[in-house]
Scaffold this motif. Structure first.
Motif, PDB file in Angstrom:
ATOM      1  N   HIS A   5      -4.425 -70.043 -18.647  1.00  0.00           N
ATOM      2  CA  HIS A   5      -4.682 -71.425 -18.247  1.00  0.00           C
ATOM      3  C   HIS A   5      -3.617 -71.906 -17.261  1.00  0.00           C
ATOM      4  N   TRP A   9      -4.098 -73.118 -13.377  1.00  0.00           N
ATOM      5  CA  TRP A   9      -3.622 -74.457 -13.020  1.00  0.00           C
ATOM      6  C   TRP A   9      -2.661 -74.376 -11.832  1.00  0.00           C
ATOM      7  N   ALA A  35      -9.013 -75.407 -20.676  1.00  0.00           N
ATOM      8  CA  ALA A  35      -8.422 -76.590 -21.328  1.00  0.00           C
ATOM      9  C   ALA A  35      -9.352 -77.128 -22.413  1.00  0.00           C
ATOM     10  N   ASN A  52      -4.192 -81.857 -26.194  1.00  0.00           N
ATOM     11  CA  ASN A  52      -5.041 -80.976 -25.393  1.00  0.00           C
ATOM     12  C   ASN A  52      -6.178 -81.730 -24.706  1.00  0.00           C
ATOM     13  N   ALA A  56      -6.854 -82.025 -20.658  1.00  0.00           N
ATOM     14  CA  ALA A  56      -8.154 -81.828 -20.013  1.00  0.00           C
ATOM     15  C   ALA A  56      -8.490 -83.006 -19.092  1.00  0.00           C
TER      16      ALA A  56
END
Length: 120
Positions: A5, A9, A35, A52, A56
């Motif tokens: 992730h 990103w 996410a 979390n 997102a």
């Protein structure tokens, strides 16, 4: 999954910085999907879920902002001094509200419950 992730990103934000439109836009889906999966997997732990979900929404806001700059809608006048980029405030605010709810309401509830359980 969390490490992958971060790679997606970083690639998305690097692409934004370098104005690599295709790669930047392509990185939105895997970054956001992971996410959401991470949030789903942590749904039973309120603190993790709140953080979390906020991430997102942050990625969503960040992605919209990137797209608005790529396609030059960031400076288009919308209403009363608001421009295209300001629409990113919506998902940023949703993420902040989720965290505010957690810290102001959910966490104190959990602390009270833990204290009550400790006195039994």
């Amino acid at each position: 999954m969390e490490n992958m992730h971060i790679i997606f990103w970083l690639l998305k934000d690097l692409s934004w910085c370098m104005i690599w439109k295709v790669l930047g836009i392509a990185m939105i889906a895997p970054t956001l999907i992971i996410a959401i999966i991470i949030a789903w997997r942590t749904r039973d732990i309120k603190a993790e879920l709140a953080h979390n979900l906020a991430i997102a929404f942050w990625i969503s806001a960040n992605s919209y902002w990137m797209i608005s700059e790529f396609f030059h809608i960031d400076t288009i006048h919308i209403w009363n001094g608001f421009e295209g980029r300001h629409l990113a405030i919506i998902p940023f605010a949703i993420g902040a509200l989720i965290l505010a709810f957690y810290y102001l309401i959910q966490k104190p509830r959990e602390s009270k419950q833990e204290a009550a359980m400790a006195t039994l």
